[in-house]
Each structure stands twice: as C-alpha cells, then as structure tokens.
Design a protein around this motif. Structure first.
Motif, PDB file in Angstrom:
ATOM      1  N   CYS A  50      -8.532   3.537  -0.899  1.00 56.84           N
ATOM      2  CA  CYS A  50      -8.231   3.322   0.701  1.00 56.84           C
ATOM      3  C   CYS A  50      -8.708   5.026   0.776  1.00 56.84           C
ATOM      4  O   CYS A  50      -7.451   5.041   1.232  1.00 56.84           O
ATOM      5  CB  CYS A  50      -8.350   2.828   1.791  1.00 56.84           C
ATOM      6  N   VAL A  51      -9.586   5.733   1.202  1.00 58.03           N
ATOM      7  CA  VAL A  51      -9.590   7.213   1.497  1.00 58.03           C
ATOM      8  C   VAL A  51     -10.304   7.641   3.250  1.00 58.03           C
ATOM      9  O   VAL A  51     -11.268   6.896   3.724  1.00 58.03           O
ATOM     10  CB  VAL A  51     -10.251   8.326   0.948  1.00 58.03           C
ATOM     11  N   ARG A  52      -9.725   8.033   3.785  1.00 65.57           N
ATOM     12  CA  ARG A  52      -9.772   7.425   5.701  1.00 65.57           C
ATOM     13  C   ARG A  52      -9.149   9.610   6.335  1.00 65.57           C
ATOM     14  O   ARG A  52      -7.884   9.620   5.752  1.00 65.57           O
ATOM     15  CB  ARG A  52      -9.476   7.751   6.128  1.00 65.57           C
ATOM     16  N   PRO A  53      -9.754  10.303   6.276  1.00 67.33           N
ATOM     17  CA  PRO A  53     -11.741   9.985   5.676  1.00 67.33           C
ATOM     18  C   PRO A  53     -12.604  10.447   4.441  1.00 67.33           C
ATOM     19  O   PRO A  53     -11.299  11.640   4.152  1.00 67.33           O
ATOM     20  CB  PRO A  53     -12.223  11.172   6.410  1.00 67.33           C
ATOM     21  N   ASN A  54     -13.421  10.403   4.147  1.00 65.16           N
ATOM     22  CA  ASN A  54     -13.418  10.335   3.085  1.00 65.16           C
ATOM     23  C   ASN A  54     -14.782  11.227   2.531  1.00 65.16           C
ATOM     24  O   ASN A  54     -15.502  12.219   1.996  1.00 65.16           O
ATOM     25  CB  ASN A  54     -14.337   9.146   2.003  1.00 65.16           C
ATOM     26  N   VAL A  97       0.707  -0.819   0.328  1.00 66.92           N
ATOM     27  CA  VAL A  97      -0.385  -0.293   0.312  1.00 66.92           C
ATOM     28  C   VAL A  97       1.097   0.542  -0.376  1.00 66.92           C
ATOM     29  O   VAL A  97       2.124   1.126   0.863  1.00 66.92           O
ATOM     30  CB  VAL A  97      -0.727  -0.109   1.028  1.00 66.92           C
ATOM     31  N   VAL A  98       0.731   1.923  -0.550  1.00 72.22           N
ATOM     32  CA  VAL A  98       1.216   3.564  -0.555  1.00 72.22           C
ATOM     33  C   VAL A  98      -0.052   4.931  -0.360  1.00 72.22           C
ATOM     34  O   VAL A  98      -0.412   4.539  -1.432  1.00 72.22           O
ATOM     35  CB  VAL A  98       2.051   3.640  -2.486  1.00 72.22           C
ATOM     36  N   VAL A 106     -17.255  23.918   7.317  1.00 75.56           N
ATOM     37  CA  VAL A 106     -17.673  23.937   5.670  1.00 75.56           C
ATOM     38  C   VAL A 106     -17.903  22.016   5.789  1.00 75.56           C
ATOM     39  O   VAL A 106     -16.497  21.315   6.349  1.00 75.56           O
ATOM     40  CB  VAL A 106     -16.424  23.875   4.494  1.00 75.56           C
ATOM     41  N   CYS A 107     -18.484  21.417   5.018  1.00 80.72           N
ATOM     42  CA  CYS A 107     -18.923  19.995   4.946  1.00 80.72           C
ATOM     43  C   CYS A 107     -18.004  19.702   3.935  1.00 80.72           C
ATOM     44  O   CYS A 107     -18.322  20.469   2.471  1.00 80.72           O
ATOM     45  CB  CYS A 107     -20.103  19.784   4.670  1.00 80.72           C
ATOM     46  N   PHE A 108     -17.379  18.148   3.605  1.00 75.97           N
ATOM     47  CA  PHE A 108     -16.833  17.689   2.485  1.00 75.97           C
ATOM     48  C   PHE A 108     -17.212  16.798   2.121  1.00 75.97           C
ATOM     49  O   PHE A 108     -16.685  15.758   3.252  1.00 75.97           O
ATOM     50  CB  PHE A 108     -15.538  18.081   3.058  1.00 75.97           C
ATOM     51  N   LYS A 109     -16.330  16.301   0.851  1.00 72.89           N
ATOM     52  CA  LYS A 109     -16.302  15.029   0.951  1.00 72.89           C
ATOM     53  C   LYS A 109     -15.383  14.326  -0.533  1.00 72.89           C
ATOM     54  O   LYS A 109     -14.685  15.436  -1.212  1.00 72.89           O
ATOM     55  CB  LYS A 109     -17.754  14.641   0.039  1.00 72.89           C
ATOM     56  N   VAL A 110     -14.707  13.221   0.006  1.00 67.28           N
ATOM     57  CA  VAL A 110     -13.712  13.393  -0.681  1.00 67.28           C
ATOM     58  C   VAL A 110     -13.899  11.611  -2.454  1.00 67.28           C
ATOM     59  O   VAL A 110     -14.899  10.561  -1.580  1.00 67.28           O
ATOM     60  CB  VAL A 110     -12.375  13.124  -0.644  1.00 67.28           C
ATOM     61  N   VAL A 129      -6.349  16.328   6.891  1.00 70.08           N
ATOM     62  CA  VAL A 129      -4.832  15.879   7.131  1.00 70.08           C
ATOM     63  C   VAL A 129      -5.784  14.358   6.356  1.00 70.08           C
ATOM     64  O   VAL A 129      -6.540  13.775   7.054  1.00 70.08           O
ATOM     65  CB  VAL A 129      -4.137  15.670   7.674  1.00 70.08           C
ATOM     66  N   VAL A 130      -6.407  13.967   5.257  1.00 70.70           N
ATOM     67  CA  VAL A 130      -6.987  12.701   4.722  1.00 70.70           C
ATOM     68  C   VAL A 130      -6.217  11.977   3.966  1.00 70.70           C
ATOM     69  O   VAL A 130      -4.459  12.579   2.838  1.00 70.70           O
ATOM     70  CB  VAL A 130      -7.647  13.533   2.962  1.00 70.70           C
ATOM     71  N   SER A 131      -5.881  10.943   3.685  1.00 70.82           N
ATOM     72  CA  SER A 131      -4.750   9.793   3.619  1.00 70.82           C
ATOM     73  C   SER A 131      -5.295   8.551   2.436  1.00 70.82           C
ATOM     74  O   SER A 131      -6.740   8.530   3.292  1.00 70.82           O
ATOM     75  CB  SER A 131      -4.098   9.055   5.118  1.00 70.82           C
ATOM     76  N   VAL A 132      -4.642   8.973   1.841  1.00 72.74           N
ATOM     77  CA  VAL A 132      -5.353   8.301   0.127  1.00 72.74           C
ATOM     78  C   VAL A 132      -4.732   7.134   0.078  1.00 72.74           C
ATOM     79  O   VAL A 132      -3.478   7.341  -0.789  1.00 72.74           O
ATOM     80  CB  VAL A 132      -5.579   9.245  -1.135  1.00 72.74           C
ATOM     81  N   MET A 133      -5.003   5.897   0.234  1.00 71.03           N
ATOM     82  CA  MET A 133      -4.509   4.462  -0.182  1.00 71.03           C
ATOM     83  C   MET A 133      -4.408   4.183  -1.011  1.00 71.03           C
ATOM     84  O   MET A 133      -5.448   3.913  -1.530  1.00 71.03           O
ATOM     85  CB  MET A 133      -4.643   4.065   1.443  1.00 71.03           C
TER      86      MET A 133
END
Length: 230
Positions: free
Chosen positions: A53-57, A25-26, A40-44, A68-72
């Motif tokens: 795998c996106v946390r939090p999405n 996984v990278v 502000v509400c957001f979605k990825v 900070v959003v982690s995109v795996m």
C-alpha cells in the motif's frame, strides 16, 4: 529517442528495506526531492500491487520541495530462503505550466518526456540481540516519532478529561448535598408530625380529664342535694 534522465533525487536510491517480523504491516519510507525550478509530476508503481500500500502513490512535487512516500508491506509468511523479486519504479515528468488535469497529462505525455528510477525490495529479519534492543528502545522511539501537533492534541485531550473528571466530582458532591438536604427535610417533617401528634394527644388527654372532673363534681352535688332533700 532515449528517455530523459531522472530529475528527482531518491532516498534511498536503489533499495527499499523492510525489516521483520512480518506478522504485521511493515513500512519503509521513500523521500522524493525536486531540486529543479519546475514542478514535477510523479507516480510510484510496483510489480506486486497486492502486497503493498503506497501513500501517496502519485502527485506533484513543487520546485525545490520534497515528498515522503510511505510504502507499507502487508503481513505474510516470511521464508529466509526465498529471495524477493518485488520491484518499485518511480516515474516522473516535468509538469506543464498550464496543467489542470494530472491524469490527462500522463495520458498525453510523450515517451521521451518520461523519466523513471527503479528500486528493488529486500526483506530482513532482526537478530535476537536486535529484538531485545528494539523492545528496550520502543517507548523512546514512539515518543520521538510524535510531532508537535500530536503532542498538542494529546495535551488537549488530557485537559478535557481532567475537566470532565472535575465536573463529575462536582455533580457527585451536589447529589450528596441534595440527598442530605432531602433527608434533613424528611426528618424535620417527621419530627413536626410527631410533635403535632403529641400535642393533640395531650390536648385530648386534658379534655378527658376535665370531663371526668365535671362528672365527679355533678355526682357530688347530686349526692349533697339528695341528703338535703331527705
């Protein structure tokens, strides 16, 4: 009506870079900053949801704060001749003051209230020199990535293990002491039993000697009386 301009500040702004090798996984990070005085509400979202795998999405970014959003990226067979067509979109909207259900807010949102930013994905394989440098710097990077909470947990675990080792040592010493005491007691009982046997044997031997002496004495007296009678 045209969509509103994105109020969130994205870092990076246009591109998510994933650096191989891709046998594991990278992870790439995306920082979302809310510079406004409104939540502000957001979605990825992504065009390849099975590959990432996106946390939090999704969520809410408070006014003046960041997330900070982690995109795996999941492992795959990398082909340098194949260009990535994967894309991400960060969608956002100002949170209503009376918001209680975030999913309901998204469903009821009007198109002109939605804001979005798009990012493309790029894949890179490290050069041989970069691989050597990565291996050399890995221990230092790993140490630097530990925050204070993780360091505290590790120190507490080490302390707990040291106490456990000390407890085991004390139990082992107590077992050895108990075993030595038991052996001494057995030896003492054996010695006492042996002494009793010797004493009894000597008592029996003395009794036998006295009986034999009495028999001899009676025999001698008998002989003397026999001669006197003659």
């Amino acid at each position: 009506m045209a969509r509103a301009e994105q109020v969130l500040v994205l870092e990076p702004q246009h591109e998510l870079k994933f650096r191989g090798p891709f046998t594991d996984v990278v992870t790439a990070t995306l920082k979302l900053t809310n510079p406004t005085d409104r939540n502000v509400c957001f979605k990825v979202k992504t065009t390849a949801p099975r590959r990432y795998c996106v946390r939090p999405n999704s969520g809410v970014i408070d006014a003046g704060t960041s997330v900070v959003v982690s995109v795996m990226l999941q492992p795959f067979e990398y082909d340098p001749n194949e260009k990535s067509k994967h894309k991400f979109m960060v969608q956002s909207m100002l949170a209503p003051f009376d918001m209680t259900d975030m999913e309901g807010v998204w469903k009821e949102a009007k198109p002109e209230e939605l804001m979005d930013s798009k990012l493309r994905c790029t894949f890179e394989m490290p050069l041989e020199n970069d691989k050597t440098n990565e291996h050399t710097m890995l221990p230092k990077s790993s140490s630097a990535s530990l925050d204070d909470g993780e360091v505290k947990k590790i120190m507490e675990e080490c302390k707990r293990l040291q106490m456990e080792v000390q407890r085991l040592r004390e139990e082992n010493k107590q077992i050895r002491d108990d075993d030595g005491l038991r052996k001494r007691k057995v030896a003492s009982v054996a010695a006492s039993h042996s002494s009793t046997m010797v004493t009894s044997s000597m008592r029996d031997e003395g009794l036998s000697t006295r009986v034999l002496a009495l028999c001899v004495l009676f025999f001698v007296i008998g002989v003397i009386f026999g001669k006197l009678a003659l």
